[in-house]
Design a protein around this motif. Structure first.
Motif, mmCIF file in Angstrom:
data_model
loop_
_atom_site.group_PDB
_atom_site.id
_atom_site.type_symbol
_atom_site.label_atom_id
_atom_site.label_comp_id
_atom_site.label_asym_id
_atom_site.label_seq_id
_atom_site.Cartn_x
_atom_site.Cartn_y
_atom_site.Cartn_z
ATOM 1 N N GLY A 147 0.771 -1.236 0.000
ATOM 2 C CA GLY A 147 0.000 0.000 0.000
ATOM 3 C C GLY A 147 0.803 1.287 0.000
ATOM 4 N N ILE A 148 2.113 1.199 -0.090
ATOM 5 C CA ILE A 148 2.950 2.397 -0.065
ATOM 6 C C ILE A 148 2.892 3.093 -1.427
ATOM 7 N N LYS A 149 2.765 4.429 -1.364
ATOM 8 C CA LYS A 149 2.719 5.218 -2.600
ATOM 9 C C LYS A 149 4.074 5.177 -3.291
ATOM 10 N N GLN A 150 4.030 4.949 -4.577
ATOM 11 C CA GLN A 150 5.232 4.894 -5.397
ATOM 12 C C GLN A 150 5.152 5.976 -6.474
ATOM 13 N N THR A 151 6.291 6.575 -6.796
ATOM 14 C CA THR A 151 6.363 7.585 -7.856
ATOM 15 C C THR A 151 7.381 7.121 -8.881
ATOM 16 N N MET A 152 6.962 7.108 -10.134
ATOM 17 C CA MET A 152 7.874 6.703 -11.207
ATOM 18 C C MET A 152 8.972 7.752 -11.376
ATOM 19 N N ALA A 153 10.165 7.292 -11.720
ATOM 20 C CA ALA A 153 11.311 8.194 -11.831
ATOM 21 C C ALA A 153 11.330 8.986 -13.139
ATOM 22 N N GLU A 154 10.790 8.407 -14.199
ATOM 23 C CA GLU A 154 10.872 9.069 -15.503
ATOM 24 C C GLU A 154 9.676 9.998 -15.711
ATOM 25 N N PRO A 155 9.947 11.280 -15.985
ATOM 26 C CA PRO A 155 8.847 12.228 -16.170
ATOM 27 C C PRO A 155 8.139 12.042 -17.508
ATOM 28 N N ASN A 156 6.879 12.445 -17.530
ATOM 29 C CA ASN A 156 6.067 12.485 -18.757
ATOM 30 C C ASN A 156 5.946 11.141 -19.459
#
Length: 116
Positions: free
Chosen positions: A33-42
């Motif tokens: 359930g931990i929020k993840q953010t992708m490293a590559e923009p757009n």
């Protein structure tokens, strides 16, 4: 974090990117359930791997969200016919007044004046 249908995010993100906004796709891990953010923009992904537990989440089925980074507006510049740029209209006016002997009655042939 609230998740939205993948197809809706794709549509909204496309508009934002067209407007010059940088986005980073986000998703919640299906296991921990931990929020993840992708490293590559757009760039949008249909699957994501959790950096905490290593589980793979089907983003297309589970939904996602995004972080938006809005760029700073470029400061306005005022330009003289000679090509020099100034931060304020006052600076431009002083420049023209000092270098243009006909100021304030300028003619199109003058080297210094407001560039339209």
């Amino acid at each position: 974090m609230r998740l939205h249908p993948f197809s809706e995010v794709v549509t909204e993100v496309g508009r934002l990117i067209d407007d010059g906004v940088t986005i980073y796709q986000q998703f919640n891990c299906v296991v921990c359930g931990i929020k993840q953010t992708m490293a590559e923009p757009n760039k949008l992904y249909t699957q994501g791997v959790c950096e905490e537990c290593g589980a793979t989440t089907n983003i297309q089925e589970d939904g996602c969200n995004y972080a938006a980074v809005f760029g700073r507006a470029q400061p306005r510049q005022f330009h003289c016919k000679c090509g020099q740029a100034f931060r304020t209209q006052r600076e431009l006016t002083v420049h023209i007044g000092l270098l243009n002997p006909h100021w304030p009655r300028s003619s199109p042939s003058d080297e210094h004046g407001v560039r339209l």
